[in-house]
Design a protein around this motif. Structure first.
Motif, PDB file in Angstrom:
ATOM      1  N   ARG A  72      80.136  60.720  43.946  1.00 30.59           N
ATOM      2  CA  ARG A  72      80.842  60.979  42.674  1.00 30.59           C
ATOM      3  C   ARG A  72      80.914  62.481  42.406  1.00 30.59           C
ATOM      4  N   GLU A  73      79.798  63.168  42.632  1.00 35.32           N
ATOM      5  CA  GLU A  73      79.765  64.615  42.434  1.00 35.32           C
ATOM      6  C   GLU A  73      80.713  65.314  43.414  1.00 35.32           C
ATOM      7  N   TYR A  74      80.690  64.884  44.676  1.00 30.56           N
ATOM      8  CA  TYR A  74      81.590  65.456  45.676  1.00 30.56           C
ATOM      9  C   TYR A  74      83.047  65.272  45.253  1.00 30.56           C
ATOM     10  N   ALA A  75      83.401  64.050  44.841  1.00 26.27           N
ATOM     11  CA  ALA A  75      84.788  63.755  44.467  1.00 26.27           C
ATOM     12  C   ALA A  75      85.245  64.602  43.286  1.00 26.27           C
ATOM     13  N   GLU A  76      84.352  64.798  42.325  1.00 31.23           N
ATOM     14  CA  GLU A  76      84.700  65.588  41.134  1.00 31.23           C
ATOM     15  C   GLU A  76      84.760  67.089  41.410  1.00 31.23           C
ATOM     16  N   ARG A  77      83.878  67.590  42.240  1.00 32.36           N
ATOM     17  CA  ARG A  77      83.742  69.040  42.400  1.00 32.36           C
ATOM     18  C   ARG A  77      84.407  69.633  43.649  1.00 32.36           C
ATOM     19  N   TYR A  78      84.455  68.877  44.747  1.00 33.53           N
ATOM     20  CA  TYR A  78      84.829  69.497  46.017  1.00 33.53           C
ATOM     21  C   TYR A  78      86.022  68.881  46.739  1.00 33.53           C
ATOM     22  N   LEU A 132      65.799  58.593  49.951  1.00 32.64           N
ATOM     23  CA  LEU A 132      67.242  58.378  49.942  1.00 32.64           C
ATOM     24  C   LEU A 132      67.563  56.886  49.934  1.00 32.64           C
ATOM     25  N   ASP A 133      68.513  56.506  49.101  1.00 38.78           N
ATOM     26  CA  ASP A 133      68.989  55.126  49.088  1.00 38.78           C
ATOM     27  C   ASP A 133      70.501  55.124  48.848  1.00 38.78           C
ATOM     28  N   ILE A 134      71.115  53.954  48.941  1.00 32.25           N
ATOM     29  CA  ILE A 134      72.573  53.842  48.813  1.00 32.25           C
ATOM     30  C   ILE A 134      73.049  54.300  47.441  1.00 32.25           C
ATOM     31  N   ASP A 135      72.337  53.921  46.390  1.00 33.24           N
ATOM     32  CA  ASP A 135      72.743  54.347  45.047  1.00 33.24           C
ATOM     33  C   ASP A 135      72.749  55.872  44.930  1.00 33.24           C
ATOM     34  N   GLY A 136      71.751  56.518  45.525  1.00 35.49           N
ATOM     35  CA  GLY A 136      71.711  57.980  45.516  1.00 35.49           C
ATOM     36  C   GLY A 136      72.903  58.575  46.249  1.00 35.49           C
ATOM     37  N   LEU A 137      73.282  57.966  47.362  1.00 38.76           N
ATOM     38  CA  LEU A 137      74.458  58.443  48.109  1.00 38.76           C
ATOM     39  C   LEU A 137      75.730  58.267  47.289  1.00 38.76           C
TER      40      LEU A 137
END
Length: 185
Positions: free
Chosen positions: A12-18, A2-7
């Motif tokens: 981005r996925e959370y903002a778009e989907r949930y 895990l790194d910051i870029d991965g977070l």
């Protein structure tokens, strides 16, 4: 790994989907939190998980810091009490846990280490409080120490000071046990 870029990618996925817009304070219609929980920053410990706090509709303030010590986070508590004009907070829950990192080192050792790295800042280092207690005190003593600190803290309403309770979370059993006057209840 895990790194910051991965977070950020996950965000981005959370903002778009949930994500659903969060209401502004003035437009909030739910039941605001009345409980403050002090707990440790230990990545293995999640009060929302072991207390089964529902992510939608059950709100609590959680103050996390090294060791879950109240003295380290009491300015946040005073802020919440002042910001809400004494209208929200009703109870304070202090939760320490077994195998806490603060039980493996003391404030003195942390300060010695810092002074070796930053010898030109002794006043700054010596003024720091981590709440680390090493093997000098038991978890029960630490819980009672934190309860006493808040019960005697004059910037909190008496009703809130009287509603302070302390617990120990056992990382092996998953149980939270209340500590009152040094006696398990």
């Amino acid at each position: 790994m895990l790194d910051i870029d991965g977070l950020i990618t996950r965000n981005r996925e959370y903002a778009e989907r949930y994500h659903k817009p969060i209401p502004e304070f003035a437009k909030f219609e739910g039941v605001p939190p009345s409980i403050v929980i002090f707990t440790c920053i230990d990545f293995r410990i999640s009060a929302t998980k072991f207390l089964q706090i529902k992510p939608e509709g059950e709100y609590v303030f959680i103050i996390r810091n090294a060791g879950g010590r109240v003295r380290s986070g009491f300015s946040d508590l005073v802020f919440m009490e002042t910001f809400t004009q004494g209208k929200l907070l009703k109870e304070i829950m202090i939760i320490h846990h077994t195998d806490c990192g603060c039980a493996h080192i003391t404030d003195e050792k942390l300060k010695e280490s810092l002074l070796e790295k930053a010898p030109g800042n002794p006043d700054m280092v010596n003024a720091m409080y981590f709440g680390a207690f090493g093997s000098n005190k038991s978890l029960e003593e630490i819980v009672l120490e934190d309860i006493s600190f808040l019960k005697e803290y004059p910037l909190l309403r008496k009703e809130v000071r009287n509603a302070v309770r302390g617990f120990i979370f056992d990382i092996y059993s998953g149980l939270v046990t209340e500590k009152e006057n040094g006696i398990s209840t």
